[in-house]
Enzyme design. Sequence first.
Site, mmCIF file in Angstrom:
data_model
loop_
_atom_site.group_PDB
_atom_site.id
_atom_site.type_symbol
_atom_site.label_atom_id
_atom_site.label_comp_id
_atom_site.label_asym_id
_atom_site.label_seq_id
_atom_site.Cartn_x
_atom_site.Cartn_y
_atom_site.Cartn_z
ATOM 1 N N LYS A 187 0.847 -1.194 0.000
ATOM 2 C CA LYS A 187 0.000 0.000 0.000
ATOM 3 C C LYS A 187 0.882 1.244 0.000
ATOM 4 O O LYS A 187 1.467 1.604 1.020
ATOM 5 C CB LYS A 187 -0.913 0.045 1.230
ATOM 6 C CG LYS A 187 -1.989 1.112 1.051
ATOM 7 C CD LYS A 187 -2.466 1.738 2.350
ATOM 8 C CE LYS A 187 -1.715 2.974 2.729
ATOM 9 N NZ LYS A 187 -1.813 4.106 1.799
ATOM 10 N N GLU A 262 10.391 1.668 9.887
ATOM 11 C CA GLU A 262 11.336 2.738 9.515
ATOM 12 C C GLU A 262 10.597 4.047 9.716
ATOM 13 O O GLU A 262 9.679 4.361 8.957
ATOM 14 C CB GLU A 262 11.770 2.587 8.050
ATOM 15 C CG GLU A 262 12.527 1.307 7.743
ATOM 16 C CD GLU A 262 13.905 1.266 8.357
ATOM 17 O OE1 GLU A 262 14.407 2.322 8.784
ATOM 18 O OE2 GLU A 262 14.494 0.176 8.418
ATOM 19 N N CYS A 296 13.527 11.429 5.737
ATOM 20 C CA CYS A 296 13.707 10.909 7.103
ATOM 21 C C CYS A 296 15.133 11.163 7.575
ATOM 22 O O CYS A 296 15.381 11.376 8.750
ATOM 23 C CB CYS A 296 13.382 9.421 7.139
ATOM 24 S SG CYS A 296 14.348 8.455 5.976
ATOM 25 N N GLU A 393 10.472 16.608 14.224
ATOM 26 C CA GLU A 393 10.738 16.492 12.798
ATOM 27 C C GLU A 393 9.901 17.538 12.064
ATOM 28 O O GLU A 393 8.677 17.537 12.167
ATOM 29 C CB GLU A 393 10.335 15.076 12.351
ATOM 30 C CG GLU A 393 10.800 14.716 10.976
ATOM 31 C CD GLU A 393 10.371 13.296 10.583
ATOM 32 O OE1 GLU A 393 9.239 12.893 10.902
ATOM 33 O OE2 GLU A 393 11.185 12.610 9.950
HETATM 34 P P1 NAD Z 1 2.554 8.617 7.451
HETATM 35 O O1 NAD Z 1 2.892 7.899 8.707
HETATM 36 O O2 NAD Z 1 1.509 9.644 7.490
HETATM 37 O O3 NAD Z 1 2.080 7.566 6.344
HETATM 38 C C1 NAD Z 1 2.868 6.464 5.980
HETATM 39 C C2 NAD Z 1 1.979 5.402 5.363
HETATM 40 O O4 NAD Z 1 1.095 4.916 6.358
HETATM 41 C C3 NAD Z 1 1.103 5.901 4.218
HETATM 42 O O5 NAD Z 1 0.999 4.904 3.229
HETATM 43 C C4 NAD Z 1 -0.245 6.101 4.904
HETATM 44 O O6 NAD Z 1 -1.336 5.998 4.011
HETATM 45 C C5 NAD Z 1 -0.231 4.931 5.870
HETATM 46 N N1 NAD Z 1 -1.158 5.090 6.996
HETATM 47 C C6 NAD Z 1 -1.696 6.230 7.500
HETATM 48 N N2 NAD Z 1 -2.515 5.941 8.521
HETATM 49 C C7 NAD Z 1 -2.492 4.606 8.671
HETATM 50 C C8 NAD Z 1 -3.113 3.701 9.567
HETATM 51 N N3 NAD Z 1 -3.951 4.137 10.516
HETATM 52 N N4 NAD Z 1 -2.854 2.386 9.448
HETATM 53 C C9 NAD Z 1 -2.001 1.937 8.517
HETATM 54 N N5 NAD Z 1 -1.374 2.748 7.620
HETATM 55 C C10 NAD Z 1 -1.618 4.060 7.704
HETATM 56 O O7 NAD Z 1 3.928 9.154 6.889
HETATM 57 P P2 NAD Z 1 4.157 10.099 5.632
HETATM 58 O O8 NAD Z 1 3.679 11.457 5.995
HETATM 59 O O9 NAD Z 1 3.644 9.442 4.392
HETATM 60 O O10 NAD Z 1 5.757 10.076 5.535
HETATM 61 C C11 NAD Z 1 6.571 10.912 6.255
HETATM 62 C C12 NAD Z 1 7.143 10.202 7.462
HETATM 63 O O11 NAD Z 1 7.811 9.006 7.075
HETATM 64 C C13 NAD Z 1 8.194 11.042 8.167
HETATM 65 O O12 NAD Z 1 8.019 10.932 9.553
HETATM 66 C C14 NAD Z 1 9.499 10.380 7.758
HETATM 67 O O13 NAD Z 1 10.569 10.583 8.644
HETATM 68 C C15 NAD Z 1 9.096 8.951 7.676
HETATM 69 N N6 NAD Z 1 10.034 8.207 6.833
HETATM 70 C C16 NAD Z 1 10.915 7.350 7.418
HETATM 71 C C17 NAD Z 1 11.841 6.671 6.632
HETATM 72 C C18 NAD Z 1 12.820 5.706 7.227
HETATM 73 O O14 NAD Z 1 13.373 4.916 6.479
HETATM 74 N N7 NAD Z 1 13.077 5.732 8.522
HETATM 75 C C19 NAD Z 1 11.873 6.887 5.258
HETATM 76 C C20 NAD Z 1 10.956 7.777 4.704
HETATM 77 C C21 NAD Z 1 10.031 8.432 5.503
#
Ligand code: NAD
Length: 499
Positions: A187, A262, A296, A393
């Site tokens: 997803k 992650e 990230c 962040e």
């Molecule tokens: P997010 O947590 O809002 O969403 C991530 C994913 O989770 C999306 O596909 C979203 O649709 C899904 N999601 C949202 N609510 C959910 C739920 N209740 N149950 C299951 N899935 C759900 O994150 P974002 O805004 O898309 O991305 C930014 C974040 O990701 C930042 O905090 C960044 O640091 C982190 N990130 C971490 C890494 C790493 O490797 N550590 C890499 C890239 C991004």
Amino acid sequence: MNAQASTPAAATPFIGKLLINGTWQDAADGATLERRSPAHDEVVAVYAKAGVADAVKAVKAARKAFDHGPWPTMKGTERARILRAVAEGILARKHELARLETLENGKPLAQSMAEIEGAADLWHYAATLARNLHGDSYNTLGEATLGVVLRDPIGVVSIITPWNFPFLIVSQKLPFALAAGCTCVVKPAEVTSGTTVMLGEILVAAGIPAGVVNIIVGQGSVIGDVLVTDADVDMLSFTGSTAVGKQAVAKSAQTLKKVSMELGGKNPQVVFADCDFDAAVDAAVFGIYFNAGQCCNSGSRILVQASIAERFAAAVIERSKAVRVGDPLIDGTQVGAITTDKQLATILSHINGARRAGATVALGGAQLPGPGMYVEPTVVTGVTPDMAIAREEVFGPVLSVLTFEDLDEAVELANSTLYGLSAAVWSQDFSTCLQAARRIRAGTVWVNTFLEGHAELPFGGYRESGIGRELGRFATEDYTETKTLHMHLGPRTDWYVAK
Ligand code: NAD
């Protein structure tokens, strides 16, 4: 700043369906989802929008493909051949993929291209691991015992990815899960689903059996929830924010899934007075503006030794003024659009919060005129460790500058947030570098460089930056269960009830 005039995306919208059990399908309720380019405010993609019924169907398809094969028991050579074909398929379509990534995410086209090519390399690397996955044996347990440790694919893996590096991140997970023999439901983030859907086309063309990879597009709180809770899922591999990640871990605990998380970061670049000054300044600028800071690994905190702090901050500000912000489709753009309006609001609110807390916005700090959502390269000085801008962040092109006196204080500051994803150390004294690198609690510490990555090197975070590691030679093992074969050889000699 130098925002450039926006060019029209002039693209026919990408049409994406759901890949379930090897066929492309509309949503059961016929719902669709539109994506507008954050740089051009035009519709660039229309998707079938999965609901709960579609998500459950996708999980069932993955379960069936795992339980009935052939993927989990296929020879490593055959799985490797398909993974290599996917890598080649990605490279063959790299221009299409890069363009769609840019239209949906807002990042510069050259950067999208590097992401796509880097991802293809991960598929190639995973193919080598597919042939190397193996267990262990013990021939030291006595004459009558042979111990064999098997690596069994764990089963159905839910893969949930964020919007900042959609194609790279799915490629940090999916090929390794497939190499191990797992089946998957993927997803992508709803705002940047395009390249993951295209990857589905590439997988089908490469000969992936039906049901082994299922791709569903839709809202995280609806279909993501199914992927996190469904009892037919054995493992959750999630990249996203720490807040959503924590909720997902809690929910997945109801069915005791293995998790690989992650999450976020607040990564320090620690700059000692004896550093290569120019190189460190350049890395500070690159580290914060790369991907518009929506990274990230973003080097969002500069910790600089007090004796050079003023000169360093001035040099960073000067160089930041030369960074080209604007239309990501224009050659030479270094910083593109902010990907979502929600993220734009978050960034601006962090900047205002820093002002209110007493920090100085020494450069930038404002949204640039549209169309499209752009934020000026921003440098905040006078930041103290207690301020939110130093701990949370921001996920935008906003750099915080803090100072330290000596190595002990530098390490204390570096470790002063709840995160522990990555860090950098800048010094020409090797001993300083190693002492700091060993004491900083982060999954990756770069020494006199920043943001480099290789498939061979594991990646992941300490503390609230995550659980587990991706990449590296053990990456496939994470997607396995360990099974012990404890075997008795020859006739029995010891009896429970004496004969
Ligand atoms: P997010 O947590 O809002 O969403 C991530 C994913 O989770 C999306 O596909 C979203 O649709 C899904 N999601 C949202 N609510 C959910 C739920 N209740 N149950 C299951 N899935 C759900 O994150 P974002 O805004 O898309 O991305 C930014 C974040 O990701 C930042 O905090 C960044 O640091 C982190 N990130 C971490 C890494 C790493 O490797 N550590 C890499 C890239 C991004």
